[in-house]
Structure formats: C-alpha cells, structure tokens
Design a protein around this motif. Structure first.
Motif, PDB file in Angstrom:
ATOM      1  N   GLN A  21       0.822  -1.198   0.000  1.00  0.00           N
ATOM      2  CA  GLN A  21       0.000   0.000   0.000  1.00  0.00           C
ATOM      3  C   GLN A  21       0.859   1.250   0.000  1.00  0.00           C
ATOM      4  O   GLN A  21       2.001   1.226   0.385  1.00  0.00           O
ATOM      5  CB  GLN A  21      -0.956   0.017   1.205  1.00  0.00           C
ATOM      6  CG  GLN A  21      -0.275   0.219   2.546  1.00  0.00           C
ATOM      7  CD  GLN A  21       0.067  -1.085   3.205  1.00  0.00           C
ATOM      8  OE1 GLN A  21       0.383  -2.051   2.518  1.00  0.00           O
ATOM      9  NE2 GLN A  21       0.007  -1.116   4.522  1.00  0.00           N
ATOM     10  N   ALA A  23       0.797   5.784   0.607  1.00  0.00           N
ATOM     11  CA  ALA A  23       0.125   6.787   1.419  1.00  0.00           C
ATOM     12  C   ALA A  23       0.444   8.172   0.898  1.00  0.00           C
ATOM     13  O   ALA A  23       1.330   8.366   0.075  1.00  0.00           O
ATOM     14  CB  ALA A  23       0.584   6.674   2.884  1.00  0.00           C
ATOM     15  N   ASP A  24      -0.303   9.108   1.403  1.00  0.00           N
ATOM     16  CA  ASP A  24      -0.088  10.498   1.021  1.00  0.00           C
ATOM     17  C   ASP A  24       1.105  11.021   1.796  1.00  0.00           C
ATOM     18  O   ASP A  24       0.981  11.624   2.847  1.00  0.00           O
ATOM     19  CB  ASP A  24      -1.349  11.298   1.344  1.00  0.00           C
ATOM     20  CG  ASP A  24      -1.242  12.728   0.857  1.00  0.00           C
ATOM     21  OD1 ASP A  24      -0.240  13.047   0.207  1.00  0.00           O
ATOM     22  OD2 ASP A  24      -2.166  13.509   1.129  1.00  0.00           O
ATOM     23  N   GLU A 393       0.777  17.880 -10.628  1.00  0.00           N
ATOM     24  CA  GLU A 393       1.932  17.092 -10.217  1.00  0.00           C
ATOM     25  C   GLU A 393       3.097  17.144 -11.193  1.00  0.00           C
ATOM     26  O   GLU A 393       4.197  16.717 -10.876  1.00  0.00           O
ATOM     27  CB  GLU A 393       1.508  15.634 -10.002  1.00  0.00           C
ATOM     28  CG  GLU A 393       0.442  15.486  -8.929  1.00  0.00           C
ATOM     29  CD  GLU A 393      -0.111  14.077  -8.855  1.00  0.00           C
ATOM     30  OE1 GLU A 393      -0.041  13.369  -9.886  1.00  0.00           O
ATOM     31  OE2 GLU A 393      -0.595  13.681  -7.792  1.00  0.00           O
ATOM     32  N   SER A 438       4.062  13.089  -7.079  1.00  0.00           N
ATOM     33  CA  SER A 438       2.727  12.553  -6.828  1.00  0.00           C
ATOM     34  C   SER A 438       2.549  12.268  -5.342  1.00  0.00           C
ATOM     35  O   SER A 438       3.345  11.546  -4.742  1.00  0.00           O
ATOM     36  CB  SER A 438       2.507  11.265  -7.623  1.00  0.00           C
ATOM     37  OG  SER A 438       1.303  10.639  -7.227  1.00  0.00           O
ATOM     38  N   SER A 439       1.502  12.844  -4.751  1.00  0.00           N
ATOM     39  CA  SER A 439       1.220  12.568  -3.341  1.00  0.00           C
ATOM     40  C   SER A 439       0.468  11.259  -3.175  1.00  0.00           C
ATOM     41  O   SER A 439       0.573  10.593  -2.152  1.00  0.00           O
ATOM     42  CB  SER A 439       0.398  13.712  -2.741  1.00  0.00           C
ATOM     43  OG  SER A 439      -0.829  13.863  -3.431  1.00  0.00           O
ATOM     44  N   SER A 440      -0.282  10.853  -4.183  1.00  0.00           N
ATOM     45  CA  SER A 440      -1.094   9.646  -4.054  1.00  0.00           C
ATOM     46  C   SER A 440      -0.277   8.369  -4.192  1.00  0.00           C
ATOM     47  O   SER A 440      -0.559   7.366  -3.537  1.00  0.00           O
ATOM     48  CB  SER A 440      -2.216   9.657  -5.104  1.00  0.00           C
ATOM     49  OG  SER A 440      -1.662   9.727  -6.414  1.00  0.00           O
ATOM     50  N   SER A 441       0.765   8.393  -5.042  1.00  0.00           N
ATOM     51  CA  SER A 441       1.559   7.184  -5.257  1.00  0.00           C
ATOM     52  C   SER A 441       2.862   7.181  -4.469  1.00  0.00           C
ATOM     53  O   SER A 441       3.511   6.154  -4.345  1.00  0.00           O
ATOM     54  CB  SER A 441       1.875   7.020  -6.745  1.00  0.00           C
ATOM     55  OG  SER A 441       2.759   8.039  -7.172  1.00  0.00           O
TER      56      SER A 441
END
Length: 614
Positions: A21, A23-24, A393, A438-441
C-alpha cells in the motif's frame, strides 16, 4: 567480509519490510524561500530546488555540513570524504568553488581574502541548522556576485514553543573523534531566543598519502545566538551572532608530510527586520562577516584578514494571487588586510523581479539587476524563467539567466600578481527540466539539463599576475527519482557532466577532480516504530587531477580511479526519555580511493552517540 554481511542483512530487512500500500507522504506545497526571496511553494518555483529538510538532518546526526551536502544530486564537495580536516571545495553542477554563493539565513558569508572569495565550510556546524535549500542555476539577479552556479542557503534553527527548552548531543568516533553540543531556546509573549554551543575534536588521519606520516586533526568551537523581538503583530526584529574558531593541521602537498598549522576565526553578526501587512512584506538586514585566517608553515606566517558588510532591503507586493513584484537595494562593502596592504571595494545594486502566474498553468518570473562596482564600473544581470504546470503534479521548467563574479580583493590588490584593472567574470546559463511529484503514489522524479558559459575567466599567469582570459563552457544532465512507502523511502540520482576551457582558440578538458558520470542512492527503512536504518552509497567515475612534480617543476595530468562508497546508519528513538541513539558505519567496503591525487582518505570508520531534548 563482516561488513559485506552486515550490508546484505540490512538489504534483506529492507526488502521484507516494504508494503504494497501507499500513502499520502509527499507535501506538494512545501514552502521554500531561497529561490525567490519570499515564501513560495515548490510547485511555483522557477528554478531547480533541492531541500534538505529538518527531518532529514535529524536522521543524519553523525554528518558534517560538507558530508550532508556531498550526498545531494548535482553537488560534489571535494574533501568531504578525505581527511576530516581537509579543505572542502564546493562543485555545484561542476562549477568551480568560487561560483557557488554560501548564505546563512539568506545573506552571503563570502570571504574576500580567500582564493576566489570561497567560504570555508569547515567553519560551520550542523547542530544549529534547521534546513538547507540549494537552488541551481544563476541567481545573480537576486543575490549578486558569486551565484553563477547557484546558492546554498544554510537556514538556522528557530525556537520551539515553551519558555525554556534544552537539547544536547554527544558523539565519539574513529580517529579519536568526539563531539559535544548544547542548546537552549524558548518562546515568550514578545520575544523568542535560540542559543547553541558545540565543540568538535579529532586527531584525524594524515592529510597527505604516505607511510608513517603524522596525523592531521583539528579542533573547532562554534557558538550562535539569536533573539526575535515581536515589536508589533506586523514587525519582527532579530539581532544575531554566529562565531566559529577552527584550528587544525595540514601537510605540504601531495605525498609530502609537514607540521603546518591553520587557524580561522569567523564572526557573522547583524540584525534582520521583517514587516508584513496584508499584501505587502518588507525585509531588511544589515550583516557583518569578519574572517581572519593564519597559515604557519616553513615559509613563515600568512595571516589574511577580511570582512564583508552586506546591507539588503527589499519589498514584496502581491497585486493578486498570481502577480507578485519584488524590488530591492543591496550595498556591499568589502575590506582586505595582508602584509601592510589595506584595501577595499564596494558594490551598489538595485534589483527587481516580477512573478506572473496564470489560471492555465503558465508561470513566469522576470528579473533584472544593476551592479555598480567601485573598481571596474557597472554590469547588468537578468533572469527569464517560464514554468508550465501541465498538471498539479507535473511541470516543465526553463530559464535563461546571466550572472557575474566580481574580482576578489586579493586579485585586485593582493601581494601576488594583483591587477586593479580586472573585469568581472560573466556567465549565461540555460536550464530546462521536467519534474513530477505525486502525493497519491509516493513517487517523484525529475530530469534537468543545463548549459553554462563563463567569459573573462580570471587566471593567474606567473609572468604577469591575474588577467582576464579564457572561456569556460559546461553542460550536464541530472536525473532523480524517489519512491515512498509507509515505512520505506528509496531515492536514486544520476549526474552527467561535460566541460572545457577555451584558451587562445583551443579547447581543453579542465574539470579537474569532477567526474563525467556519478550516481547515488539511499534506502531509509523503519525497522520498527522507533528504529530507522539508512543505507546510502555513491559512485564517482574516473576523473583527472593535476600533480605538481617537484623534480621537473611542471604540472602533470594524472587520472583518479572510480570508486564506490557505501555507508549505513541507525537512529533509535527513545520517546519516553525525549532522547535518541545513533550510530553510523562509513566506507563499509573499505574502498581505497582518492579525492585529490597524493592525499589520503579514510578506510572503514564509525561514529556513535546520543541526543537529548528537555
């Protein structure tokens, strides 16, 4: 073999801890100051910026300022991994040391008496550093002389909440090294303060390479104090004082032992003002940097003294969310003393920049600066930096910037080959790059390309002294990437560099001690909630050096071999005691390498200690 086994075990631990997983974890709005002289998010910056955060510094308590900088992409600190007391040369994007401007809290600490005016990084301690911002590309429009390759801004710590806070650190290491530091800070109703003291001592290793040579160590004391007075809600006044005393040994040259000594005293003091109301901000500072150095060798005593008065005032007005105007005025007074010589010069510089943003992603910064030097006259510098944010991004950076390097007082008036008719060295730099965060990946990457030309290089000719000759042309590529999982962070970078000097119509490779190819990597792993492991390394490719042969009295070109350095560190937090333990093991592979031909480098070495906060 045991060091290799340790490395393998750590790598296995890292691989087993990585989770699927994400995280931000990346802050796309992280604010930097150096690139524009005003708080700006990294998304808005128009020049390549590398930020060494407070968290990163906390995870590297065993490093010096030069060692920490040496691990960053696009920077090579020659001498950082040699004898601990060896002089440090800053090669930012391959440029000579004199083309990188060192700042403390945004203001220069140039030494007018040194070779090219370069500042001695050995005078700085990492204990009072909050963060470091590195801006690449010419920054002469904002910061004036010396910023041809870029600037390195050492930002000092700010006070914590609470009236009295204390922190301490103690460390021991190889070569009879020991470090002690103590700090106090606090915040009251109308004022806050920060006081730090540190001492570093090491017997070191022999600086020159050879059998049964004497060790060359050093002892350094550093003290700093800062008080922030909040006179009103809008106005803050900050007087400060930084002091360093350094005393060490050095050898006579390549493969040549000696009992030479070197001493240096640095005083950096002044007062800063900050006024902010609505859309207007006014910043001003008067700073004084005094440096006295003393070399004692078989030729006698060499005792240059120099100081720099720097006065800077600028205002920033935001007409709208995406329109910002900065206008300022800078006055520098430089003085130099040596062997009966007492000379000085000054530079008067008005400057302005305009930042224009847009709703469709195109942001542009324009800047211009007039420099009036008391000796050589006037010159201009400019900056045009359009940036296109393709998405939130992904952005494309480009810039075209000129820069200049004023002749030093040693070159203008010194005892050896001085020339008062010297012109400034001038530069033109083109940058282009692509950055993705990228904050999501948890993934970020970037590639930057630059071309830099420096004209009217100041060179020393033994028959006539200092003269403006030659032209330097450099280019390079920097590639970076990092990936962050919940408990793991991996970063990798690669640098390519090419450069040559033009002399009398002919080109010669001259990037002495700077490799064409280098790359580095780092893996940070949370082995437990309180234990962090950091495995990092660097590859330095083949490069050339110059060796002065005492038999022939001629410079000879020699080749320095490539090498790999691998280091590991552990940081264990003890939250119930507000303390932490740390340990590092450097040069795990016991590599045999040289940074400078004929000079020594350490084998496997360690450092360990603890920190305490109250």
């Amino acid at each position: 073999m045991k060091y290799l086994l340790t490395t393998v075990l750590l790598l296995l631990a890292v691989s087993q801890k990585i989770k699927a997983q994400v995280a931000d974890t990346l802050d796309l709005g992280e604010v930097v100051i150096t690139a524009s002289k005003t708080p700006t998010s990294e998304r808005e910056t128009t020049k390549p910026v590398t930020t060494i955060t407070h968290a990163e510094i906390q995870k590297a308590p065993g490093l010096s300022v030069s060692e920490l900088l040496n691990r960053q992409t696009g920077i090579m600190i020659n001498g950082a991994v040699s004898s601990p007391g060896k002089d440090k040369s800053v090669y930012l994007r391959g440029a000579a040391t004199q083309y990188t401007l060192i700042l403390i809290d945004g203001f220069p600490v140039t030494d007018p008496s040194s070779e090219g005016g370069a500042f001695d990084l050995r005078l700085l301690s990492l204990e009072n550093v909050e963060r470091i911002e590195i801006v690449k590309g010419s920054m002469s429009t904002l910061y004036g002389s010396d910023a041809i390759a870029g600037v390195i801004n050492i930002i000092t710590k700010k006070p914590d909440e609470g009236l009295v806070n204390a922190n301490a650190k103690m460390a021991i290491g190889s070569y009879n090294t020991n470090e002690l530091s103590l700090g106090f800070n606090g915040t009251g109703k109308v004022a806050s303060y920060n006081v730090n003291l540190s001492r570093t001592f090491t017997k070191g290793i022999s600086e020159a390479e050879g059998e049964d040579f004497n060790r060359d160590g050093y002892e350094r004391y550093v003290g700093s104090t800062e008080i922030n007075f909040d006179l009103t809600e809008e106005l803050t006044v900050t007087p400060f004082l930084n002091y360093s005393n350094y005393a060490g040994d050095y050898d006579a040259g390549a493969f040549a032992d000696a009992e030479n000594t070197y001493e240096a005293d640095l005083i950096n003091s002044g007062i800063r003002f900050n006024y902010k109301r609505n859309n207007f901000e006014l910043r001003a500072a008067g700073t004084f940097t005094d440096t006295e150095r003393k070399f004692i060798d078989d030729f006698g005593v060499f005792n240059p003294k120099a100081n720099l008065w720097n006065n800077d005032i600028y205002g920033v007005y935001s007409f709208a969310e995406n329109v910002r105007l900065l206008a300022g005025f800078n006055y520098q007074d430089l003085n130099f003393e040596l062997d009966g010589i007492d000379e000085g010069s000054n530079i008067v510089s008005p400057y302005t920049t305009l930042y224009l943003g847009s709703s469709y992603g195109l942001n542009t910064e324009f800047g211009i600066r007039l420099n009036k030097h008391s000796e050589y006259g006037t010159n201009w510098s400019f900056n045009i930096s359009p940036v296109y944010n393709i998405t939130e991004e992904l952005k494309v950076l480009t810039s075209l910037s000129s820069g200049f390097k004023a002749p030093t007082l040693n070159e203008l008036f010194g005892p050896f080959g001085a020339n008062p008719d010297l012109e400034p060295q001038t530069s033109l730099t083109f940058d282009a790059g692509l950055e993705y965060r990228s904050s999501s990946s948890g993934f970020s990457a970037g590639v930057n390309y630059f071309i830099r030309t420096v004209e009217d290089l100041i060179s020393y000719d033994s028959s006539i002294g200092y003269v403006n000759v030659n032209e330097q042309n450099d280019s390079g590529v920097e590639v970076t990437s990092s990936y962050t999982w919940p408990e793991t962070r991996v970063n990798v970078y690669y640098n390519y560099l090419d450069g040559a000097i033009t002399r009398e119509g002919e080109e010669f490779d001259n990037l002495i001690r700077r490799p064409d190819h280098s790359f580095g990597w780092g893996i940070q792993q949370n082995l437990s909630p309180d234990l962090i492991a950091d495995l990092n390394g660097r590859f330095i490719g083949e490069r050339e050096d110059l060796f002065f042969n005492m038999s022939t009295f001629q410079n000879e070109t020699v080749e320095l071999g490539s090498y790999i350095l691998l280091n590991v560190s552990l940081n264990y937090e003890l939250p119930e005691y507000n303390a932490s333990l740390f340990a590092s093991l450097n040069n795990l592979l016991d590599a045999d390498y040289q940074e400078v031909y004929g000079f020594n480098t350490p084998g496997v070495n360690f450092k360990a200690g603890f920190r305490l906060s109250l």
